[in-house]
Scaffold this motif. Structure first.
Motif, PDB file in Angstrom:
ATOM      1  N   ALA A  46       0.805  -1.225   0.000  1.00  0.00           N
ATOM      2  CA  ALA A  46       0.000   0.000   0.000  1.00  0.00           C
ATOM      3  C   ALA A  46       0.833   1.268   0.000  1.00  0.00           C
ATOM      4  O   ALA A  46       0.385   2.311  -0.497  1.00  0.00           O
ATOM      5  CB  ALA A  46      -0.950   0.001   1.197  1.00  0.00           C
ATOM      6  N   LEU A  47       2.033   1.213   0.541  1.00  0.00           N
ATOM      7  CA  LEU A  47       2.890   2.399   0.608  1.00  0.00           C
ATOM      8  C   LEU A  47       4.048   2.359  -0.389  1.00  0.00           C
ATOM      9  O   LEU A  47       4.924   3.227  -0.370  1.00  0.00           O
ATOM     10  CB  LEU A  47       3.442   2.578   2.025  1.00  0.00           C
ATOM     11  CG  LEU A  47       2.402   2.796   3.131  1.00  0.00           C
ATOM     12  CD1 LEU A  47       3.085   2.970   4.477  1.00  0.00           C
ATOM     13  CD2 LEU A  47       1.520   4.002   2.815  1.00  0.00           C
ATOM     14  N   ASP A  48       4.050   1.364  -1.260  1.00  0.00           N
ATOM     15  CA  ASP A  48       5.092   1.295  -2.282  1.00  0.00           C
ATOM     16  C   ASP A  48       4.998   2.500  -3.217  1.00  0.00           C
ATOM     17  O   ASP A  48       3.919   3.076  -3.416  1.00  0.00           O
ATOM     18  CB  ASP A  48       4.956   0.016  -3.110  1.00  0.00           C
ATOM     19  CG  ASP A  48       5.375  -1.228  -2.334  1.00  0.00           C
ATOM     20  OD1 ASP A  48       5.758  -1.084  -1.157  1.00  0.00           O
ATOM     21  OD2 ASP A  48       5.321  -2.321  -2.917  1.00  0.00           O
ATOM     22  N   GLN A  49       6.139   2.857  -3.808  1.00  0.00           N
ATOM     23  CA  GLN A  49       6.168   3.973  -4.750  1.00  0.00           C
ATOM     24  C   GLN A  49       6.936   3.574  -6.006  1.00  0.00           C
ATOM     25  O   GLN A  49       8.071   3.116  -5.927  1.00  0.00           O
ATOM     26  CB  GLN A  49       6.818   5.202  -4.111  1.00  0.00           C
ATOM     27  CG  GLN A  49       6.080   5.718  -2.893  1.00  0.00           C
ATOM     28  CD  GLN A  49       6.703   6.981  -2.327  1.00  0.00           C
ATOM     29  OE1 GLN A  49       7.395   7.709  -3.025  1.00  0.00           O
ATOM     30  NE2 GLN A  49       6.443   7.246  -1.058  1.00  0.00           N
ATOM     31  N   ARG A  50       6.264   3.757  -7.144  1.00  0.00           N
ATOM     32  CA  ARG A  50       6.884   3.458  -8.434  1.00  0.00           C
ATOM     33  C   ARG A  50       6.329   4.455  -9.439  1.00  0.00           C
ATOM     34  O   ARG A  50       5.266   4.261 -10.013  1.00  0.00           O
ATOM     35  CB  ARG A  50       6.586   2.026  -8.857  1.00  0.00           C
ATOM     36  CG  ARG A  50       7.291   1.599 -10.145  1.00  0.00           C
ATOM     37  CD  ARG A  50       7.148   0.100 -10.340  1.00  0.00           C
ATOM     38  NE  ARG A  50       7.793  -0.351 -11.554  1.00  0.00           N
ATOM     39  CZ  ARG A  50       7.941  -1.629 -11.870  1.00  0.00           C
ATOM     40  NH1 ARG A  50       7.491  -2.574 -11.041  1.00  0.00           N
ATOM     41  NH2 ARG A  50       8.538  -1.979 -12.993  1.00  0.00           N
ATOM     42  N   SER A  56       4.228  -1.815  -8.522  1.00  0.00           N
ATOM     43  CA  SER A  56       3.950  -2.380  -9.843  1.00  0.00           C
ATOM     44  C   SER A  56       2.487  -2.757  -9.986  1.00  0.00           C
ATOM     45  O   SER A  56       1.762  -2.931  -8.992  1.00  0.00           O
ATOM     46  CB  SER A  56       4.808  -3.630 -10.063  1.00  0.00           C
ATOM     47  OG  SER A  56       4.383  -4.681  -9.203  1.00  0.00           O
ATOM     48  N   ASP A  57       2.040  -2.910 -11.235  1.00  0.00           N
ATOM     49  CA  ASP A  57       0.674  -3.374 -11.481  1.00  0.00           C
ATOM     50  C   ASP A  57       0.436  -4.717 -10.805  1.00  0.00           C
ATOM     51  O   ASP A  57      -0.627  -4.957 -10.205  1.00  0.00           O
ATOM     52  CB  ASP A  57       0.422  -3.520 -12.980  1.00  0.00           C
ATOM     53  CG  ASP A  57       0.413  -2.186 -13.713  1.00  0.00           C
ATOM     54  OD1 ASP A  57       0.408  -1.138 -13.043  1.00  0.00           O
ATOM     55  OD2 ASP A  57       0.415  -2.208 -14.958  1.00  0.00           O
ATOM     56  N   GLU A  58       1.413  -5.603 -10.881  1.00  0.00           N
ATOM     57  CA  GLU A  58       1.274  -6.950 -10.319  1.00  0.00           C
ATOM     58  C   GLU A  58       1.109  -6.889  -8.801  1.00  0.00           C
ATOM     59  O   GLU A  58       0.276  -7.614  -8.227  1.00  0.00           O
ATOM     60  CB  GLU A  58       2.485  -7.806 -10.675  1.00  0.00           C
ATOM     61  CG  GLU A  58       2.621  -8.124 -12.156  1.00  0.00           C
ATOM     62  CD  GLU A  58       3.158  -6.980 -12.982  1.00  0.00           C
ATOM     63  OE1 GLU A  58       3.085  -7.065 -14.219  1.00  0.00           O
ATOM     64  OE2 GLU A  58       3.654  -5.982 -12.385  1.00  0.00           O
ATOM     65  N   ASP A  59       1.865  -6.009  -8.150  1.00  0.00           N
ATOM     66  CA  ASP A  59       1.787  -5.919  -6.689  1.00  0.00           C
ATOM     67  C   ASP A  59       0.483  -5.273  -6.230  1.00  0.00           C
ATOM     68  O   ASP A  59      -0.133  -5.716  -5.257  1.00  0.00           O
ATOM     69  CB  ASP A  59       2.973  -5.127  -6.142  1.00  0.00           C
ATOM     70  CG  ASP A  59       4.278  -5.910  -6.199  1.00  0.00           C
ATOM     71  OD1 ASP A  59       4.216  -7.142  -6.366  1.00  0.00           O
ATOM     72  OD2 ASP A  59       5.351  -5.284  -6.082  1.00  0.00           O
ATOM     73  N   ALA A  62      -2.190  -7.836  -6.712  1.00  0.00           N
ATOM     74  CA  ALA A  62      -2.071  -8.904  -5.712  1.00  0.00           C
ATOM     75  C   ALA A  62      -2.661  -8.472  -4.385  1.00  0.00           C
ATOM     76  O   ALA A  62      -3.358  -9.248  -3.712  1.00  0.00           O
ATOM     77  CB  ALA A  62      -0.606  -9.300  -5.546  1.00  0.00           C
ATOM     78  N   ASP A  63      -2.404  -7.235  -3.969  1.00  0.00           N
ATOM     79  CA  ASP A  63      -2.970  -6.727  -2.717  1.00  0.00           C
ATOM     80  C   ASP A  63      -4.494  -6.717  -2.775  1.00  0.00           C
ATOM     81  O   ASP A  63      -5.173  -7.125  -1.811  1.00  0.00           O
ATOM     82  CB  ASP A  63      -2.471  -5.306  -2.448  1.00  0.00           C
ATOM     83  CG  ASP A  63      -1.158  -5.280  -1.683  1.00  0.00           C
ATOM     84  OD1 ASP A  63      -0.563  -6.354  -1.460  1.00  0.00           O
ATOM     85  OD2 ASP A  63      -0.722  -4.171  -1.303  1.00  0.00           O
ATOM     86  N   LEU A  64      -5.029  -6.232  -3.893  1.00  0.00           N
ATOM     87  CA  LEU A  64      -6.482  -6.123  -4.010  1.00  0.00           C
ATOM     88  C   LEU A  64      -7.138  -7.495  -4.058  1.00  0.00           C
ATOM     89  O   LEU A  64      -8.126  -7.758  -3.356  1.00  0.00           O
ATOM     90  CB  LEU A  64      -6.838  -5.310  -5.254  1.00  0.00           C
ATOM     91  CG  LEU A  64      -8.323  -5.060  -5.516  1.00  0.00           C
ATOM     92  CD1 LEU A  64      -9.015  -4.461  -4.313  1.00  0.00           C
ATOM     93  CD2 LEU A  64      -8.498  -4.167  -6.740  1.00  0.00           C
ATOM     94  N   ASN A  65      -6.593  -8.390  -4.856  1.00  0.00           N
ATOM     95  CA  ASN A  65      -7.175  -9.729  -4.943  1.00  0.00           C
ATOM     96  C   ASN A  65      -7.049 -10.494  -3.633  1.00  0.00           C
ATOM     97  O   ASN A  65      -7.943 -11.265  -3.262  1.00  0.00           O
ATOM     98  CB  ASN A  65      -6.524 -10.519  -6.080  1.00  0.00           C
ATOM     99  CG  ASN A  65      -7.161 -10.240  -7.425  1.00  0.00           C
ATOM    100  OD1 ASN A  65      -8.315  -9.804  -7.501  1.00  0.00           O
ATOM    101  ND2 ASN A  65      -6.426 -10.481  -8.497  1.00  0.00           N
ATOM    102  N   ALA A  66      -5.948 -10.285  -2.914  1.00  0.00           N
ATOM    103  CA  ALA A  66      -5.804 -10.943  -1.612  1.00  0.00           C
ATOM    104  C   ALA A  66      -6.912 -10.513  -0.670  1.00  0.00           C
ATOM    105  O   ALA A  66      -7.457 -11.326   0.098  1.00  0.00           O
ATOM    106  CB  ALA A  66      -4.434 -10.618  -1.011  1.00  0.00           C
ATOM    107  N   ALA A  67      -7.279  -9.232  -0.720  1.00  0.00           N
ATOM    108  CA  ALA A  67      -8.362  -8.731   0.124  1.00  0.00           C
ATOM    109  C   ALA A  67      -9.708  -9.288  -0.320  1.00  0.00           C
ATOM    110  O   ALA A  67     -10.552  -9.658   0.510  1.00  0.00           O
ATOM    111  CB  ALA A  67      -8.380  -7.211   0.088  1.00  0.00           C
ATOM    112  N   LEU A  68      -9.936  -9.380  -1.640  1.00  0.00           N
ATOM    113  CA  LEU A  68     -11.203  -9.897  -2.147  1.00  0.00           C
ATOM    114  C   LEU A  68     -11.363 -11.383  -1.845  1.00  0.00           C
ATOM    115  O   LEU A  68     -12.484 -11.872  -1.656  1.00  0.00           O
ATOM    116  CB  LEU A  68     -11.288  -9.666  -3.657  1.00  0.00           C
ATOM    117  CG  LEU A  68     -11.328  -8.205  -4.118  1.00  0.00           C
ATOM    118  CD1 LEU A  68     -11.273  -8.132  -5.647  1.00  0.00           C
ATOM    119  CD2 LEU A  68     -12.564  -7.485  -3.597  1.00  0.00           C
ATOM    120  N   ARG A  69     -10.238 -12.119  -1.776  1.00  0.00           N
ATOM    121  CA  ARG A  69     -10.300 -13.569  -1.566  1.00  0.00           C
ATOM    122  C   ARG A  69     -10.355 -13.965  -0.093  1.00  0.00           C
ATOM    123  O   ARG A  69     -10.770 -15.078   0.227  1.00  0.00           O
ATOM    124  CB  ARG A  69      -9.084 -14.217  -2.215  1.00  0.00           C
ATOM    125  CG  ARG A  69      -9.061 -14.147  -3.721  1.00  0.00           C
ATOM    126  CD  ARG A  69      -7.678 -14.466  -4.274  1.00  0.00           C
ATOM    127  NE  ARG A  69      -7.631 -14.415  -5.735  1.00  0.00           N
ATOM    128  CZ  ARG A  69      -6.534 -14.256  -6.443  1.00  0.00           C
ATOM    129  NH1 ARG A  69      -5.346 -14.144  -5.822  1.00  0.00           N
ATOM    130  NH2 ARG A  69      -6.587 -14.210  -7.764  1.00  0.00           N
TER     131      ARG A  69
END
Length: 294
Positions: A46-50, A56-59, A62-69
């Motif tokens: 959540a606090l990553d910066q790119r 990244s799009d992948e990260d 992954a965070d969003l899908n982990a929450a949905l699952r």
């Protein structure tokens, strides 16, 4: 589809599907949720910066899908909007959403997620934010904790076209809605389209494109929020031009248009349920929408 209402002690995941928040802002969002009696968790990235993105799009995906699952997570809160949520919509785990619906909270660029989730699953969400205090936080808390309709009072607005209509409330940020032209936005039969955001030539192009594509055939009405405008770089931006654009593009549809609603990029906005049945009544100056949760 609606998820169960939140209760004290429920886990909530805070993620950054688009732009990254400051550490201070993320802490404010988390503190607000704690104050509601919830157990917030910050997404791993959540606090990553790119660049302008929260990693990244992948990260971010992954965070969003982990929450949905995660069956223990009962709501997902986007820390901020910004830009970039549109880059991950194709990877959303729609099967997980259908199996275990839960509200996603966010606005601005997060409108991309609301549109993708509603189009694929019909799940209800919250167009708004957490952490600013005032009626913004109170309206969001109410939508998540109470399975009751909400009524929002509009200010008098020159954009209003008289009438009363009922339909599914869909939309949000005008720029995000325009992203879906030619990219999966279905025809909006039976919908009340809600719009807010940047009022510039792109707004006129967006409405023209939707009309030309036939996406507004069968629309029931339009609910218009903040018309302050977000892009000072274009010639003559502002509310007056937005009113003219809306009247030119949408006035001929023969449907009610309720302007002056306090949602969008405006201080102390009211959070709106999206993906639920709603009624606009221009005589009363109200938008009444159904519950996000059950």
């Amino acid at each position: 589809m609606r998820g169960p209402r939140l209760r004290p002690g429920d886990r909530v995941r805070v993620v950054s599907p688009a732009t990254f928040p400051s550490a201070e802002w993320a802490e404010q969002v988390m503190d607000t949720l704690v104050g509601w009696g919830l157990r917030p968790e910050l997404g791993k990235h959540a606090l990553d910066q790119r660049g302008f993105l929260a990693g990244s799009d992948e990260d971010r995906l992954a965070d969003l899908n982990a929450a949905l699952r995660d069956p223990g997570v009962r709501a997902v809160v986007a820390a901020v909007g910004g830009a970039g949520a549109y880059r991950i919509v194709d990877g959303l785990d729609f099967a997980a959403v259908r199996a275990d619906p839960k509200p996603v909270v966010g606005f601005s660029d997060i409108t991309n997620l609301h549109l993708a989730l509603w189009t694929a699953t019909g799940v209800a969400g919250v167009h708004g934010s957490v952490g600013t205090g005032g009626r913004t936080d109170e309206s969001c808390r109410r939508l998540l904790f109470e399975a009751e309709p909400i009524t929002v009072q509009a200010e008098p607005s020159p954009v209003t076209v008289a009438g009363r209509a009922t339909g599914i409330l869909v939309g949000g940020n005008a720029g995000a809605v325009s992203n879906f032209l030619g990219a999966g936005l279905p025809r909006l039969d039976g919908v009340i389209l809600c719009l807010e955001g940047p009022q510039n030539p792109h707004f006129d192009r967006m409405l023209w494109g939707m009309l030309r594509a036939g996406l507004l055939d069968g629309i029931r009405g339009v609910a218009v929020g903040d018309l302050i405008g977000l892009d000072p770089s274009v010639a003559e931006p502002g509310p007056d031009q937005a009113v003219a654009v809306i009247r030119t593009r949408l006035g001929g549809l023969g449907v009610p248009i309720l302007g002056g609603l306090p949602f969008g990029h405006v201080a102390d906005q009211v959070c709106l349920p999206v993906g639920v049945q709603a009624t606009i009544d221009t005589d009363a100056g109200t938008l009444t929408a159904g519950a996000v949760v059950r």
